[in-house]
Design a protein around this motif. Structure first.
Motif, PDB file in Angstrom:
ATOM      1  N   ASN A 101       0.843  -1.196   0.000  1.00 18.35           N
ATOM      2  CA  ASN A 101       0.000   0.000   0.000  1.00 18.35           C
ATOM      3  C   ASN A 101       0.879   1.247   0.000  1.00 18.35           C
ATOM      4  O   ASN A 101       2.056   1.189   0.356  1.00 18.35           O
ATOM      5  N   GLY A 102       0.274   2.358  -0.384  1.00 17.54           N
ATOM      6  CA  GLY A 102       0.984   3.627  -0.366  1.00 17.54           C
ATOM      7  C   GLY A 102       1.747   3.889  -1.640  1.00 17.54           C
ATOM      8  O   GLY A 102       1.800   3.062  -2.551  1.00 17.54           O
ATOM      9  N   ARG A 103       2.348   5.069  -1.706  1.00 11.43           N
ATOM     10  CA  ARG A 103       3.038   5.467  -2.944  1.00 11.43           C
ATOM     11  C   ARG A 103       4.284   4.643  -3.224  1.00 11.43           C
ATOM     12  O   ARG A 103       4.758   4.592  -4.346  1.00 11.43           O
ATOM     13  N   ASN A 104       4.831   3.984  -2.191  1.00 12.40           N
ATOM     14  CA  ASN A 104       6.002   3.129  -2.393  1.00 12.40           C
ATOM     15  C   ASN A 104       5.640   1.659  -2.557  1.00 12.40           C
ATOM     16  O   ASN A 104       6.502   0.790  -2.422  1.00 12.40           O
ATOM     17  N   ALA A 105       4.378   1.391  -2.838  1.00 13.07           N
ATOM     18  CA  ALA A 105       3.953   0.005  -3.063  1.00 13.07           C
ATOM     19  C   ALA A 105       4.685  -0.571  -4.268  1.00 13.07           C
ATOM     20  O   ALA A 105       5.004   0.142  -5.232  1.00 13.07           O
ATOM     21  N   ALA A 106       4.941  -1.860  -4.218  1.00 13.96           N
ATOM     22  CA  ALA A 106       5.555  -2.563  -5.343  1.00 13.96           C
ATOM     23  C   ALA A 106       4.664  -2.416  -6.576  1.00 13.96           C
ATOM     24  O   ALA A 106       3.425  -2.414  -6.465  1.00 13.96           O
ATOM     25  N   ASP A 107       5.279  -2.294  -7.740  1.00 16.26           N
ATOM     26  CA  ASP A 107       4.518  -2.100  -8.979  1.00 16.26           C
ATOM     27  C   ASP A 107       3.485  -3.196  -9.204  1.00 16.26           C
ATOM     28  O   ASP A 107       2.371  -2.924  -9.652  1.00 16.26           O
ATOM     29  N   LEU A 108       3.838  -4.435  -8.885  1.00 16.17           N
ATOM     30  CA  LEU A 108       2.889  -5.532  -9.065  1.00 16.17           C
ATOM     31  C   LEU A 108       1.641  -5.288  -8.211  1.00 16.17           C
ATOM     32  O   LEU A 108       0.511  -5.457  -8.675  1.00 16.17           O
ATOM     33  N   TYR A 109       1.840  -4.866  -6.982  1.00 17.21           N
ATOM     34  CA  TYR A 109       0.690  -4.609  -6.104  1.00 17.21           C
ATOM     35  C   TYR A 109      -0.098  -3.381  -6.538  1.00 17.21           C
ATOM     36  O   TYR A 109      -1.321  -3.345  -6.387  1.00 17.21           O
ATOM     37  N   LYS A 110       0.571  -2.394  -7.086  1.00 18.01           N
ATOM     38  CA  LYS A 110      -0.164  -1.237  -7.612  1.00 18.01           C
ATOM     39  C   LYS A 110      -1.166  -1.693  -8.667  1.00 18.01           C
ATOM     40  O   LYS A 110      -2.295  -1.224  -8.707  1.00 18.01           O
ATOM     41  N   ALA A 111      -0.749  -2.626  -9.510  1.00 19.33           N
ATOM     42  CA  ALA A 111      -1.639  -3.142 -10.556  1.00 19.33           C
ATOM     43  C   ALA A 111      -2.705  -4.071  -9.980  1.00 19.33           C
ATOM     44  O   ALA A 111      -3.886  -3.963 -10.335  1.00 19.33           O
ATOM     45  N   LEU A 112      -2.301  -4.970  -9.103  1.00 20.28           N
ATOM     46  CA  LEU A 112      -3.246  -5.943  -8.553  1.00 20.28           C
ATOM     47  C   LEU A 112      -4.371  -5.289  -7.762  1.00 20.28           C
ATOM     48  O   LEU A 112      -5.512  -5.757  -7.776  1.00 20.28           O
ATOM     49  N   LYS A 113      -4.077  -4.203  -7.066  1.00 22.15           N
ATOM     50  CA  LYS A 113      -5.075  -3.551  -6.215  1.00 22.15           C
ATOM     51  C   LYS A 113      -6.236  -2.938  -6.997  1.00 22.15           C
ATOM     52  O   LYS A 113      -7.258  -2.597  -6.409  1.00 22.15           O
TER      53      LYS A 113
END
Length: 164
Positions: A101-113
């Motif tokens: 979560n947050g602006r430093n989230a891993a790119d994969l999680y940014k997409a999955l969320k």
């Protein structure tokens, strides 16, 4: 959410190498943010059971250690790997620690969320052991932490995807 590119988003594995979900050689991948000091940690046992049942059919779990929820994954990657091996006999890949979560989230999680759960809610990862089932075509199914890995909705989706 269906996005074939989600399978090619890089992440760092426990050895420090850059990988993608496609690199795992599995058609169906269950992405899980994991923690070793959480009330849900016993889900490792069910995750490993899924890996053993379906691993030779094109399925893989991949664990992403995350320390964002009350510091429940404080150890180093080596300590996490040791815990997973000795406590649960984990055979599936464990990635490097990530933020989900947050602006430093891993790119994969940014997409999955972006994927909504069964109630239609997308957005932040709620807690440790949130699950994202990534299918061969990039379709993603989201399961909240309280849904156990052996839940019929997860198992049925895995079996249907592997039967194609």
């Amino acid at each position: 959410m269906t996005d074939p590119s989600v399978r090619s988003i890089p992440f760092t594995d426990a050895d420090g190498a850059e990988k993608t979900l496609d690199d795992l050689g599995a058609d169906v991948v269950l992405v899980v943010n994991v923690a070793s000091k959480c009330g849900l940690t016993p889900q490792y046992e069910q995750l490993e059971e899924l890996q053993r049942l379906y691993g030779d059919r094109g399925f893989s779990v991949v664990g992403f250690p995350c320390n964002q929820f009350f510091g429940q994954e404080p150890g180093s990657v080596d300590e996490i790997l040791e815990f997973c091996s000795t406590t649960y006999g984990i055979s599936f890949p464990i990635a490097d620690k990530v933020k989900v979560n947050g602006r430093n989230a891993a790119d994969l999680y940014k997409a999955l969320k972006d994927t909504p759960d069964a109630e239609g809610k997308a957005g932040r990862v709620a807690w440790n052991f949130e699950k994202f089932l990534v299918l061969p075509d990039g379709d993603v199914r989201r399961f909240r932490p309280n849904i156990t890995p052996d839940d019929p909705a997860i198992v049925g989706t895995i079996e249907a995807a592997l039967a194609r």
